[in-house]
Design a protein around this motif. Sequence first.
Motif, PDB file in Angstrom:
ATOM      1  N   UNK A   1      -3.465   9.112 -14.511  1.00 41.71           N
ATOM      2  CA  UNK A   1      -2.779   8.248 -13.543  1.00 41.71           C
ATOM      3  C   UNK A   1      -2.059   9.095 -12.498  1.00 41.71           C
ATOM      4  N   UNK A   2      -1.322  10.105 -12.949  1.00 41.65           N
ATOM      5  CA  UNK A   2      -0.595  10.939 -11.999  1.00 41.65           C
ATOM      6  C   UNK A   2      -1.532  11.838 -11.195  1.00 41.65           C
ATOM      7  N   UNK A   3      -2.661  12.230 -11.783  1.00 42.27           N
ATOM      8  CA  UNK A   3      -3.675  12.970 -11.025  1.00 42.27           C
ATOM      9  C   UNK A   3      -4.262  12.098  -9.918  1.00 42.27           C
ATOM     10  N   UNK A   4      -4.451  10.805 -10.223  1.00 40.89           N
ATOM     11  CA  UNK A   4      -4.964   9.871  -9.205  1.00 40.89           C
ATOM     12  C   UNK A   4      -3.964   9.733  -8.067  1.00 40.89           C
ATOM     13  N   UNK A   5      -2.693   9.546  -8.401  1.00 38.50           N
ATOM     14  CA  UNK A   5      -1.660   9.418  -7.363  1.00 38.50           C
ATOM     15  C   UNK A   5      -1.643  10.680  -6.502  1.00 38.50           C
ATOM     16  N   UNK A   6      -1.688  11.842  -7.163  1.00 42.97           N
ATOM     17  CA  UNK A   6      -1.670  13.108  -6.430  1.00 42.97           C
ATOM     18  C   UNK A   6      -2.900  13.239  -5.533  1.00 42.97           C
ATOM     19  N   UNK A   7      -4.082  12.882  -6.060  1.00 42.30           N
ATOM     20  CA  UNK A   7      -5.315  13.020  -5.276  1.00 42.30           C
ATOM     21  C   UNK A   7      -5.317  12.095  -4.059  1.00 42.30           C
ATOM     22  N   UNK A   8      -4.797  10.851  -4.226  1.00 43.20           N
ATOM     23  CA  UNK A   8      -4.744   9.921  -3.091  1.00 43.20           C
ATOM     24  C   UNK A   8      -3.726  10.406  -2.059  1.00 43.20           C
ATOM     25  N   UNK A   9      -2.598  10.955  -2.526  1.00 50.44           N
ATOM     26  CA  UNK A   9      -1.608  11.510  -1.600  1.00 50.44           C
ATOM     27  C   UNK A   9      -2.218  12.672  -0.821  1.00 50.44           C
ATOM     28  N   UNK A  10      -2.942  13.563  -1.521  1.00 53.50           N
ATOM     29  CA  UNK A  10      -3.611  14.687  -0.852  1.00 53.50           C
ATOM     30  C   UNK A  10      -4.641  14.163   0.147  1.00 53.50           C
ATOM     31  N   UNK A  11      -5.400  13.145  -0.246  1.00 57.05           N
ATOM     32  CA  UNK A  11      -6.401  12.557   0.647  1.00 57.05           C
ATOM     33  C   UNK A  11      -5.739  11.987   1.902  1.00 57.05           C
ATOM     34  N   UNK A  12      -4.638  11.252   1.720  1.00 60.07           N
ATOM     35  CA  UNK A  12      -3.953  10.629   2.862  1.00 60.07           C
ATOM     36  C   UNK A  12      -3.377  11.709   3.788  1.00 60.07           C
ATOM     37  N   UNK A  13      -2.690  12.698   3.207  1.00 60.13           N
ATOM     38  CA  UNK A  13      -2.091  13.759   4.022  1.00 60.13           C
ATOM     39  C   UNK A  13      -3.173  14.547   4.755  1.00 60.13           C
ATOM     40  N   UNK A  14      -4.261  14.886   4.046  1.00 63.62           N
ATOM     41  CA  UNK A  14      -5.362  15.630   4.675  1.00 63.62           C
ATOM     42  C   UNK A  14      -6.013  14.809   5.772  1.00 63.62           C
ATOM     43  N   UNK A  15      -6.166  13.500   5.514  1.00 65.21           N
ATOM     44  CA  UNK A  15      -6.754  12.622   6.521  1.00 65.21           C
ATOM     45  C   UNK A  15      -5.883  12.519   7.761  1.00 65.21           C
ATOM     46  N   UNK A  16      -4.562  12.451   7.564  1.00 63.50           N
ATOM     47  CA  UNK A  16      -3.636  12.386   8.697  1.00 63.50           C
ATOM     48  C   UNK A  16      -3.684  13.677   9.521  1.00 63.50           C
ATOM     49  N   UNK A  17      -3.758  14.818   8.822  1.00 60.42           N
ATOM     50  CA  UNK A  17      -3.839  16.107   9.524  1.00 60.42           C
ATOM     51  C   UNK A  17      -5.138  16.194  10.319  1.00 60.42           C
ATOM     52  N   UNK A  18      -6.247  15.772   9.698  1.00 58.77           N
ATOM     53  CA  UNK A  18      -7.529  15.809  10.395  1.00 58.77           C
ATOM     54  C   UNK A  18      -7.514  14.903  11.615  1.00 58.77           C
ATOM     55  N   UNK A  19      -6.910  13.705  11.452  1.00 54.99           N
ATOM     56  CA  UNK A  19      -6.827  12.773  12.585  1.00 54.99           C
ATOM     57  C   UNK A  19      -5.972  13.357  13.703  1.00 54.99           C
ATOM     58  N   UNK A  20      -4.876  14.029  13.333  1.00 57.94           N
ATOM     59  CA  UNK A  20      -3.993  14.618  14.343  1.00 57.94           C
ATOM     60  C   UNK A  20      -4.679  15.755  15.102  1.00 57.94           C
ATOM     61  N   UNK A  21      -5.560  16.487  14.393  1.00 54.06           N
ATOM     62  CA  UNK A  21      -6.223  17.639  15.018  1.00 54.06           C
ATOM     63  C   UNK A  21      -7.435  17.218  15.838  1.00 54.06           C
ATOM     64  N   UNK A  22      -8.315  16.431  15.216  1.00 51.52           N
ATOM     65  CA  UNK A  22      -9.595  16.129  15.872  1.00 51.52           C
ATOM     66  C   UNK A  22      -9.756  14.679  16.285  1.00 51.52           C
TER      67      UNK A  22
END
Length: 605
Positions: free
Chosen positions: A174-195
Motif C-alpha cells: 500500500x505504501x509502495x503504491x502511494x510512493x509510486x503514484x507520488x513519484x509518477x505525479x511529481x515526475x509528470x509535473x516536471x516533464x510538463x513544466x520542461x517540455x
Amino acid sequence: MVSRVKRLLIGRPRKSTELDNEKLTKVKALAVLSSDALSSVAYGTEQILIVLVAAGFTAIWYSLPIALAVLGLLAILILSYRQTIFAYPHGGGAYIVAKDNLGVSTGLLAGGSLLVDYILTVAVSASAGTDAITSAFPSLHEHSVAIAVTVIIILTIINLRGVTESASFIAIPVYLFVLSIVVLIVSGLIKFAISGGNASVPEIGTAVSNVSLFLLLKAFSSGCSALTGVEAVSNAIPNFKVPAEKNAAKTLIMMGTILGFMFTGITLLAYWYGITPNVKETVVSQIAESTFGRGVLYYFIQAITAVILFLAANTAYSAFPLLSFMLAKDKYLPHAFMVRGDRLGFSNGIIFLGVASALLVAAFHGETGNLIPLYAVGVFIPFTLSQLGMMIRWKKLKPAGWKAKFAVNTVGMLTTLTITLIFVITKFANVWVAFIFLPIVMLIFFRIHRHYQNTADELRIQLDKDKPCIKGSTIVIPVSAVTRAVLNSISYAKSLTDNVVAVYVGFDEEEIRKMEAKWEEWNPGVRLIVLRSRYRSVMRPLVKFIDTVEWKNAATDHITILIPQFITKHWWQAILHNQTSVFIRTYLMNHKDIVVATVPYHLNK
C-alpha cells in the motif's frame, strides 16, 4: 490431515487474552482500511473520462472542474465521518447511526447496502487488479477469472490469519503504491513544466456543443466512485488501539489528504497528456508510459497498481466481518457471524465474503466494470442515511457547537443524496437491480430476526413454575446384524435402564429366520422385535414402530432411540459403507420429539 493444513495456512490458535494484540496502529490501519479508497485513483479519473469522451475529445477539459467537485465532496465526507467517529466510538458507521436515529428499517437498509457493497468491493477490486495485469501482459487476458479468484482465495487466507498479520502483509505494497503514484505525479509535473503536454489538448473553457448538464452529472457521478471506502474507518473503530476514536479520526484525515492529492495529480496529468480511455490499457498505464516509457518504472507502477487494486478488497475484509457481527448481535444475521475463529478474527464473515465475491467474479466472467455504478450506489445510500441520522442526533441532543456540526452533516446529506439520485437517473440500466435486491436483503434480515424471536419465545421458561419432569426411560436400538457395534450399544443402554428393546427390519423370510436364530443363540438379555418391510424400506416400519412405543409410553417414559454406528479408521473408508444410521438419525431428529443418540464403535484397521 485437515488440521495440519489449517495450521499451515492460518497459523496456531490464539488465546482470547491476546485480543488486545490484534488492535491496529494508525500506520497499519491506514494501510488496511484505506486500501479501497486509495486504490480508486486507479480508475476514478478513468470513469470520468469514459463519460466525457462520448461528447468528443474536446470535452476532456471538463474532467478538471468535475474532479474539483469530487474533491469538495471528499472533504465533506471526511469531516462528516470524523464527527460520526466521535459520536459512535464503538463503530458500526452508517448502520448504527441510521438505526439509532432513523429507526430499525432504515438502519437495515444502510447495513444491507454496505454488506452488498463490500462483496462488490472484493469482486470489482479483484477484476480491476486483473485488468492492470492484462494491460501489461495481454496474453493473460483469457485467464482473468482464474487470476481474480486465486487472489480472492489468497486474501481470504491472509485475513483468516488475523488483523495484525494481514495489516503487516498489506502495509508494504500500500505504501509502495502511494510512493509510486507520488513519484509518477511529481515526475509528470516536471516533464510538463520542461517540455509541455499534448499540444492538441483543448483549452479550459473551450465550448463543446454536445455537452449537456445530463452528461456532466453522469461524469460527476462516475468520478464519485473514487470515494468508495471512505466510510470503512468509521465502521472499524474497534480494531484501533486505544484511544480508538482519536486514532480512527487521525487515520481518516490522513486517508482523505493522500486520496485527494493522488486523485488531483492523476486527473491533471491525464488532461495535460490528452489521455483518453482505452479498452486494452488503463489511464494510469498510459500516464506512466507517457512519463517514463515502457521501462522498469512503468512495469513497477503497473505491478504495484495491480497489487493495490487487489488489496483494495482488504478494506472489505476488515469492515464486512465487523458489520456482520453487529447485525448478528442484533439478531438480523446468523449467530455464526459473531464467532471468533482460531486467530481471533470473525472467520465466518471472512469466509462468506470470500466465497460470495469469488462467485460474483465467476458469474460475470471477470468483467465486473458494469458493477461499479451499483457498487457506488451501495456506498452513497449509507452515506446519505448516515448524514441524515447525524443531523437528527445533533438536533435532538444539541451539544455544545451542534449548529456547526449540523451544518456539516446537512451539506453532506444533500450532496450525497444528490449523487445517489444522479446515479439512479443517469445509470438506471446498471443500478435498477439494487431496487430489487436490497428489499430482498432486508426481508431476509427480518425473517432471521423473527426466527430468533420465535425461538426465544418457545425456549423461555418460567423459573417459578417450570420444573424438570422425572420419568422412566425406554430405549429402542435399531440393529442390522449381530456385531460389536450392537454389543457396545446394548451394554450402554443396559447401564441406563432395564427397559431396552432391539428392533430389526427384515426384507425376506430367510433373512429374518437367520437373524432370529443368531439373536437367540447370542441371548444378550434384550428382546428382539422383528419388523417385516414389503417395500425394502427401513425407515417406514421403524417410524411406525416408534410411533406405537411413543403413544404407549409417552406419559411415563422418555423414549430414546440409541443408534449403533461403527466409525472407520480413515475418512475415505466411510464411503464404502451404507450410511443407514446417519439417515435414521437425521430423519428422527427432524420429525420426532424423542431423544436420538449415537453410540460409536471405532474400528482400528
